[in-house]
Scaffold this motif. Structure first.
Motif, short mmCIF file in Angstrom:
data_model
loop_
_atom_site.label_atom_id
_atom_site.label_comp_id
_atom_site.label_asym_id
_atom_site.label_seq_id
_atom_site.Cartn_x
_atom_site.Cartn_y
_atom_site.Cartn_z
N ASP A 45 48.58 47.61 35.87
CA ASP A 45 49.05 47.41 36.82
C ASP A 45 49.03 45.41 37.71
O ASP A 45 49.34 44.72 38.39
CB ASP A 45 49.13 48.35 38.04
N TRP A 46 47.64 44.47 36.97
CA TRP A 46 47.18 44.24 38.06
C TRP A 46 47.78 42.65 37.06
O TRP A 46 47.80 41.30 37.28
CB TRP A 46 45.25 43.21 38.42
N VAL A 47 48.85 42.29 35.32
CA VAL A 47 49.18 41.58 34.65
C VAL A 47 50.32 41.83 35.31
O VAL A 47 51.11 42.19 35.80
CB VAL A 47 49.62 42.28 33.74
N ASN A 172 28.75 35.49 45.33
CA ASN A 172 29.82 36.44 44.85
C ASN A 172 30.75 36.57 45.70
O ASN A 172 31.03 36.34 46.42
CB ASN A 172 29.33 37.85 45.68
N ILE A 173 31.81 37.31 44.60
CA ILE A 173 33.28 36.59 44.90
C ILE A 173 34.08 38.14 45.23
O ILE A 173 33.74 39.10 44.69
CB ILE A 173 34.55 36.20 43.43
N VAL A 174 34.77 38.13 46.36
CA VAL A 174 35.73 39.47 46.96
C VAL A 174 36.99 39.12 47.81
O VAL A 174 37.70 38.00 47.78
CB VAL A 174 34.69 40.16 48.55
N GLY A 175 37.83 39.52 47.52
CA GLY A 175 39.16 40.20 48.20
C GLY A 175 39.78 41.58 47.21
O GLY A 175 39.17 42.49 47.05
N PRO A 176 40.74 41.38 47.37
CA PRO A 176 41.95 42.86 46.57
C PRO A 176 41.46 43.08 45.39
O PRO A 176 41.28 41.98 44.38
CB PRO A 176 43.34 42.00 46.41
N ARG A 177 41.23 44.31 44.88
CA ARG A 177 41.19 44.70 42.88
C ARG A 177 39.62 44.31 43.28
O ARG A 177 39.42 44.27 41.70
CB ARG A 177 42.08 43.95 42.69
N LEU A 178 38.74 43.92 43.91
CA LEU A 178 37.45 44.59 43.92
C LEU A 178 36.78 45.61 43.75
O LEU A 178 37.59 46.68 44.09
CB LEU A 178 36.99 43.58 44.91
N GLN A 179 35.78 45.90 42.69
CA GLN A 179 36.24 46.96 41.92
C GLN A 179 34.74 47.96 42.57
O GLN A 179 33.72 47.22 42.78
CB GLN A 179 36.07 47.17 40.47
#
Length: 318
Positions: A45-47, A172-179
């Motif tokens: 879904d993230w493609v 540390n990278i953060v944002g939408p789709r972070l698992q």
């Protein structure tokens, strides 16, 4: 190199950072993007629309051959086992094999530009803020050791096979789709399950730099277009840090909750965790790019986006 209208292959491009980069390249640079991914820690879904997909394991030569063709201008190599809390050498084997397969195929078809997602974990427990030329590099996790080994292999190809390499040592990278497994979605998930209590690994005083994923991919593209040495190594982060307890405060505040905190104790969350990290970003600033907000700003923005998204990590069947 110029990314405008470039032919780009992103390994692991359906993952958290890779999918955001793919969208950014398509939207901002009109790039022709091919994503190679096996969906082990990512999602179909993230493609993004407009990207070509090669599905498969990049340790397999036929998959690498399909993904990296002679018409590719640059490879962004994101594919990896990204669990920094793992403590087994299989992760080292997988990550180094992935990079070996990718650069051997690049060499075979004369593709010479590669951007690599490394990590601040290569530094181990270093003085802060940590510059790119800090030495000796002594990682304390298998993940950090694998990233350092991959950087070394890429350096060999830069100096002996005419590659141009950009290595990014992430905060540390953060944002939408972070698992799930990352602190912000973990806190959201725990408070969804029990709004009254939040378990925090360690003593809550671990303190690191956080950068929003949109700023991360913008910084990467800026560096690729403006740094032109055979090996270009850059820290990506902010000038500020955020403690784990402050993250808990931000998440609770955004959820309208006032939980009790229960600390597991100790000065780190797991074996191999670096309890305090702040990267020097002077080299990045000297190239003309700096994060528009603080570490706290990135955490709060990501928390709001993840709450709006309503999905905290991937289903185990993905």
């Amino acid at each position: 190199m110029d990314l405008q209208n470039a032919r780009v292959c992103i390994t692991g491009g359906a993952g958290f950072v890779g999918s955001h980069l793919a969208e950014h390249l398509i939207d901002e640079y009109d790039a022709d993007v091919r994503i190679a991914d096996r969906f082990s820690n990512s999602s179909p879904d993230w493609v993004p629309a407009g990207a070509e997909l090669v599905e498969g394991d990049l340790t397999e030569p036929d998959v690498v051959a399909e993904a990296i063709t002679p018409d590719v201008d640059v490879v962004f190599h994101f594919a990896a086992d990204k669990d920094a809390s793992r403590d087994d050498t299989e992760q080292f084997r997988v990550n180094t094999t992935l990079t070996q397969r990718v650069i051997e195929r690049m060499d075979e078809v004369d593709v010479r530009n590669v951007a690599f997602t490394s990590s601040s974990t290569v530094y181990g427990e270093a003085p802060r803020p940590t510059p790119e030329d800090y030495a000796p590099l002594e990682p304390i996790s298998v993940y950090g050791a694998s990233k350092l080994a991959e950087e070394s292999l890429l350096s060999v190809y830069a100096h002996s096979h005419d590659f141009q390499v950009w290595s990014f040592r992430f905060a540390n990278i953060v944002g939408p789709r972070l698992q799930l497994g990352a602190v912000v979605p973990d806190f959201i998930g725990k408070l969804r399950d029990d709004p009254s209590t939040l378990e925090i690994l360690g003593d809550g005083r671990q303190e690191k730099s956080y950068l929003h994923v949109a700023d991360c991919v913008d910084a990467m593209c800026h560096v690729v277009q403006h740094a032109d040495q055979p090996v270009n190594t850059y820290n990506l982060g902010t000038r500020t840090t955020t403690s784990v307890k402050t993250i808990a405060d931000i998440v609770a505040d955004e959820m309208g909750l006032d939980p009790d905190y229960e600390f597991t104790g100790g000065d780190r969350g797991w074996t191999g965790d670096v309890p305090r990290m702040r990267l020097s970003v002077e080299k990045l600033a000297g190239l003309g790019w700096e994060a528009p907000g603080s570490s706290d700003d990135a955490v709060r923005r990501a928390t709001r986006e993840l709450l709006d998204e309503g999905v905290y990590g991937l289903d185990e069947s993905v």
